[in-house]
Design an enzyme around this catalytic site. Structure first.
Site, PDB file in Angstrom:
ATOM      1  CB  CYS A 179     -43.459  19.900 -43.250  1.00  0.00           C
ATOM      2  SG  CYS A 179     -42.574  20.065 -41.367  1.00  0.00           S
TER       3      CYS A 179
ATOM      4  CG  HIS B  93     -27.134  16.887 -47.763  1.00  0.00           C
ATOM      5  ND1 HIS B  93     -27.599  15.157 -46.795  1.00  0.00           N
ATOM      6  CD2 HIS B  93     -28.047  17.422 -47.491  1.00  0.00           C
ATOM      7  CE1 HIS B  93     -28.969  15.690 -46.593  1.00  0.00           C
ATOM      8  NE2 HIS B  93     -29.114  16.534 -47.215  1.00  0.00           N
TER       9      HIS B  93
ATOM     10  CG  HIS C 249     -29.891  14.265 -50.086  1.00  0.00           C
ATOM     11  ND1 HIS C 249     -29.348  15.526 -50.175  1.00  0.00           N
ATOM     12  CD2 HIS C 249     -31.356  14.329 -49.935  1.00  0.00           C
ATOM     13  CE1 HIS C 249     -30.568  16.534 -49.643  1.00  0.00           C
ATOM     14  NE2 HIS C 249     -31.201  15.986 -49.673  1.00  0.00           N
TER      15      HIS C 249
ATOM     16  CG  HIS D 172     -38.396  21.836 -40.363  1.00  0.00           C
ATOM     17  ND1 HIS D 172     -39.112  21.147 -40.552  1.00  0.00           N
ATOM     18  CD2 HIS D 172     -37.795  21.682 -41.534  1.00  0.00           C
ATOM     19  CE1 HIS D 172     -39.168  20.352 -41.904  1.00  0.00           C
ATOM     20  NE2 HIS D 172     -37.873  21.029 -42.413  1.00  0.00           N
TER      21      HIS D 172
ATOM     22  CB  CYS E  60     -42.753  22.707 -37.237  1.00  0.00           C
ATOM     23  SG  CYS E  60     -42.528  21.327 -38.265  1.00  0.00           S
TER      24      CYS E  60
ATOM     25  CE  LYS F 293     -17.174  11.535 -31.604  1.00  0.00           C
ATOM     26  NZ  LYS F 293     -17.246  10.546 -31.758  1.00  0.00           N
TER      27      LYS F 293
ATOM     28  CE  LYS G 158     -10.707  15.111 -30.769  1.00  0.00           C
ATOM     29  NZ  LYS G 158     -11.531  15.115 -29.634  1.00  0.00           N
TER      30      LYS G 158
ATOM     31  CB  CYS H  87     -44.749  22.847 -40.644  1.00  0.00           C
ATOM     32  SG  CYS H  87     -42.177  23.303 -40.817  1.00  0.00           S
TER      33      CYS H  87
HETATM   34  N1  MSP Z   1     -39.179  15.736 -52.200  1.00  0.00           N
HETATM   35  C1  MSP Z   1     -38.665  15.076 -50.385  1.00  0.00           C
HETATM   36  C2  MSP Z   1     -39.185  13.399 -50.800  1.00  0.00           C
HETATM   37  C3  MSP Z   1     -40.569  13.403 -51.443  1.00  0.00           C
HETATM   38  S1  MSP Z   1     -40.537  11.543 -52.244  1.00  0.00           S
HETATM   39  C4  MSP Z   1     -42.107  11.054 -52.779  1.00  0.00           C
HETATM   40  C5  MSP Z   1     -38.299  15.326 -49.765  1.00  0.00           C
HETATM   41  N2  MSP Z   1     -37.395  15.541 -50.172  1.00  0.00           N
HETATM   42  S2  MSP Z   1     -35.633  15.683 -49.180  1.00  0.00           S
HETATM   43  O1  MSP Z   1     -34.769  16.426 -50.043  1.00  0.00           O
HETATM   44  O2  MSP Z   1     -36.030  16.520 -47.977  1.00  0.00           O
HETATM   45  O3  MSP Z   1     -35.094  13.937 -48.857  1.00  0.00           O
HETATM   46  C6  MSP Z   1     -35.515  13.810 -47.603  1.00  0.00           C
HETATM   47  C7  MSP Z   1     -34.265  12.499 -47.481  1.00  0.00           C
HETATM   48  O4  MSP Z   1     -33.165  12.187 -47.969  1.00  0.00           O
HETATM   49  C8  MSP Z   1     -34.654  11.466 -46.774  1.00  0.00           C
HETATM   50  O5  MSP Z   1     -36.140  10.918 -46.258  1.00  0.00           O
HETATM   51  C9  MSP Z   1     -33.233  10.747 -46.699  1.00  0.00           C
HETATM   52  O6  MSP Z   1     -33.621  10.188 -47.668  1.00  0.00           O
HETATM   53  C10 MSP Z   1     -32.646  11.192 -47.117  1.00  0.00           C
HETATM   54  N3  MSP Z   1     -31.810  12.052 -46.208  1.00  0.00           N
HETATM   55  C11 MSP Z   1     -31.642  13.769 -45.676  1.00  0.00           C
HETATM   56  N4  MSP Z   1     -31.141  14.430 -45.042  1.00  0.00           N
HETATM   57  C12 MSP Z   1     -31.123  12.812 -44.184  1.00  0.00           C
HETATM   58  C13 MSP Z   1     -30.066  12.346 -43.376  1.00  0.00           C
HETATM   59  N5  MSP Z   1     -29.321  13.342 -42.122  1.00  0.00           N
HETATM   60  N6  MSP Z   1     -29.212  10.722 -42.751  1.00  0.00           N
HETATM   61  C14 MSP Z   1     -30.243  10.275 -43.283  1.00  0.00           C
HETATM   62  N7  MSP Z   1     -31.034  10.535 -44.868  1.00  0.00           N
HETATM   63  C15 MSP Z   1     -31.217  11.190 -43.931  1.00  0.00           C
HETATM   64  O7  MSP Z   1     -38.179  15.370 -48.385  1.00  0.00           O
END
Ligand code: MSP
Length: 638
Positions: A131, A20, A23, A148, A145, A297, A300, A128
């Site tokens: 996490c 999404h 990422h 979450h 948590c 937003k 809308k 959790c």
């Molecule tokens: N698998 C672990 C990371 C291991 S690294 C050795 C993980 N994965 S995750 O799929 O949850 O990805 C988290 C990361 O996705 C965040 O740190 C960020 O880089 C990105 N994001 C996920 N949601 C986000 C937002 N809403 N906004 C910005 N970035 C975010 O955690």
């Protein structure tokens, strides 16, 4: 300018959910940084990938009815396939299920174990699932948590522990004496605040009996490695630690990029793990904020909510990249809305940049048969433009280095608008009317192309396809020079004699985009249509709104849930639903659903069902058909 190499990593993403905006953002930032450093004369290595072990993945695979292996292959493939669509080009896409990674993790475990940094012990704690870690009592908020908002489970079992506490003092000292080790500073402060309390040792194993999907511990095959201990090491595997050429070259300059959600594993677990293994720690941990979705937003303005990545498909990867880089101040949260995206697209891209390009190239086609004029001395206005370019490069380089992408782009756009003002100030269309003023006209046009070439280079890290296409239409091509960005200030990019072509507009305006936005999603390949029925036949069905007041899962069935549904009658009814593989009983409680109320009663597994709950069913998912908000139980549906 230094020519030291550059190494940038993103988190490796969990494959329990599809990619999404969040990422996409981090990975875009990494791609921009890698391109920027290459453009500025450095060799850059950019690593991303997927995190594929652990409870969450096992569970998601089971839910999807696939083996973990099938499941991780599929979702990891979605991530890998998304990146080229966003013009993202990682140097390596790593998966934690790769054999090389498994070996590296086991080797590091052995090293840390040999140093006496691992022990076997018993532990009880709040775990959790979201996490994938034990959350400390003091981290909980009202027993939940904080990340979450669910109550963690109490788990007590024998496990292996890493003596993380041994490294607490060293870590505090390292953070304090290396400015920017964790940045922006507010995140370093957050970690330091956490380190004020004694650090607990880190549980780094899970019993195979509870979790078979992981990397076996090299010294006890009754256990697999805790997913964070496994995942963080990807940053080394990515460079073929310990003997890889890439490791020697890039590890000393490692930059990690994460969002604030995973600060603790990266700011505490990872440096202490490296320190314990005798491996130098990374150079910078760069932490950004969260994208907040302004759904209200979005709906809308356009009537239908479109997910950010769908917007990316509609508006184009480069426009999307520009928007996220221009809109977010690195380190702070930002909100995503379709309005903001459209406004940047129409303003900065279509108006400022698009018009500058179109006007300049159209004039060269019209007044110079498409060829950039040659050999003319520069006047004071041109000298001013050149100085301005040098200043822009300087600001751009500094702000990119500080991760202030929005400021770097702002500086480029000031330059773009200066070129726009240069057109207005010199009125080439007036010069064109007087043949005696042809040399002046030529000079203005050549300077504009000069400027546009510089702009193309400066936007290239953020909008690679656009930058390259601009250069192509200006009769040249991108050169990655050893001189770095100074190259674009040199006469090497002087466009004299270049053959220019205007081409179609770079960024289509919002009108076109809005219409496209209403296009329907492709239909799901379902079973063939059924025979037509009369309205009378349909009317024999008694469809009602029902409120699920209770829901339990009977032990003997894998598929069924027993729901107690209020249909506005004297007593709620018992209805069995084949939803257990798609919903937890808890998720159903409190839902208002649509029920076929006059279906003949039927017994299944010894339990009576009086009615049927409707759901949409395709080859991928089963989703409850929800009644409109506020509809009362018993309301007729027709
Ligand atoms: N698998 C672990 C990371 C291991 S690294 C050795 C993980 N994965 S995750 O799929 O949850 O990805 C988290 C990361 O996705 C965040 O740190 C960020 O880089 C990105 N994001 C996920 N949601 C986000 C937002 N809403 N906004 C910005 N970035 C975010 O955690």
């Amino acid at each position: 300018m230094s020519s030291s190499p550059f190494y940038i990593t993103t988190p490796i993403y969990y494959v329990n959910a599809e990619p999404h905006l969040g990422h996409a953002y981090t990975t875009i930032v990494a791609d921009v940084l890698a391109r920027f450093h290459r453009l500025d004369g450095r060799e850059a290595f950019f690593l991303t990938g997927t995190d594929e072990h652990g409870d969450k993945i096992m569970e998601a695979a089971a839910k999807a009815g696939q083996t973990p292996r099938q499941f991780v292959d599929r979702i990891s493939g979605l991530f890998k396939a998304l990146w080229p669509r966003l013009n993202i080009e990682p140097s390596r896409f790593i998966r934690t299920t790769e054999e090389e990674h498994v070996k590296v993790v086991q080797r590091i475990l052995e090293i840390v174990n040999d140093k006496g940094e691992i022990y076997f012990g018993e532990y009880g704690g709040w775990y959790c699932q979201g996490c994938e870690r034990f959350v400390l009592e003091r981290e909980l908020k009202d027993g939940l948590c904080p990340e979450h908002l669910v109550k963690p489970n109490w788990i007590a079992e024998k496990n292996y522990f890493f003596r993380m506490s041994n490294h607490q003092e060293w870590l505090i000292d390292h953070i304090k004496s290396n400015e920017g080790f964790i940045r922006p500073q507010r995140y370093a402060n957050e970690v330091l605040a956490f380190l004020k309390e004694p650090l607990e040792d880190l549980c780094i194993s899970r019993p195979v009996s509870r979790l078979p999907w992981g990397i076996p511990l090299p010294f006890d095959d009754n256990y697999v490695t805790y997913v964070w201990f496994d995942a963080l090491i990807n940053y080394l595997t990515g460079l073929h630690w310990p003997h890889g050429e890439g490791y020697a070259k890039f590890w000393p300059v490692a930059w990690h990029l994460i969002a604030k959600d995973i600060l603790k594993p990266h700011g505490i677990y990872w440096p202490t793990m490296l320190h314990a293994a005798g491996i130098p720690v990374y150079r910078h941990l760069n932490v950004h904020g969260y994208w907040i979705m302004g759904e209200a937003k979005m709906s809308k303005s356009l009537g239908n909510v479109v997910q950010p990545l769908e917007l990316m498909e509609l508006f184009g990867a480069d426009a999307f990249r520009y928007f996220v880089m221009r809109e977010m101040s690195f380190g702070l949260d930002a909100s995503f809305s379709q309005e903001a995206l459209i406004s940047r697209l129409n303003g900065d891209l279509a108006n400022d940049l698009g018009n500058l390009f179109a006007r300049t190239t159209a004039m060269i086609e019209r007044y110079c048969q498409g060829q950039v004029p040659r050999g003319l001395p520069a006047g004071p206005a041109e000298k001013a433009l050149k100085d301005w370019a040098a200043e822009t490069v300087e600001i751009y380089r500094t702000e990119m280095g500080r991760l202030n992408f929005h400021l770097a782009l702002k500086a480029v756009w000031e330059y773009v608008n200066n070129l726009n003002r240069y057109i207005v100030g010199n009125e080439p269309w007036v010069l064109a009317k007087d043949p005696r003023r042809k040399p002046e006209l030529d000079r203005v046009l050549r300077n504009l192309v000069f400027g546009l070439i510089r702009v193309a280079y400066l936007v290239w890290p953020v909008m690679p396809a656009t930058g390259e296409e601009m250069l192509k239409r200006l009769g040249t091509a991108l050169v990655i020079s050893e001189q770095g960005l100074d190259y674009i200030l040199s006469s090497a990019v002087d466009p004299k004699g270049f053959q220019v072509a205007k081409g179609p507009a770079f960024f289509p305006r919002v009108e076109a985009v809005e219409r496209k936005d209403r296009e329907e999603k492709p239909p799901v390949a379902g079973p063939p249509p059924k025979e037509p029925v009369d309205i009378e036949e349909f009317a024999r069905l008694d469809l009602r709104v029902g409120l699920v007041v209770d829901c339990v899962k009977p032990e003997k069935s894998k598929k069924l849930l027993v729901c107690t549904v209020d249909l506005g009658e004297e007593e709620p009814r018992q209805i069995l639903a084949g939803l257990a593989e798609h919903y937890d009983p808890e998720q159903l409680k409190g839902q208002t659903v649509v029920v076929v109320a006059n279906l003949k009663a039927k017994k299944m597994m010894g339990l009576e069902s009086r009615g049927m709950i409707l759901a949409s069913v395709d080859d991928r998912s089963v989703k409850l058909l929800k009644a409109p908000k506020g509809a009362r139980p018993g309301t007729v549906v027709r």
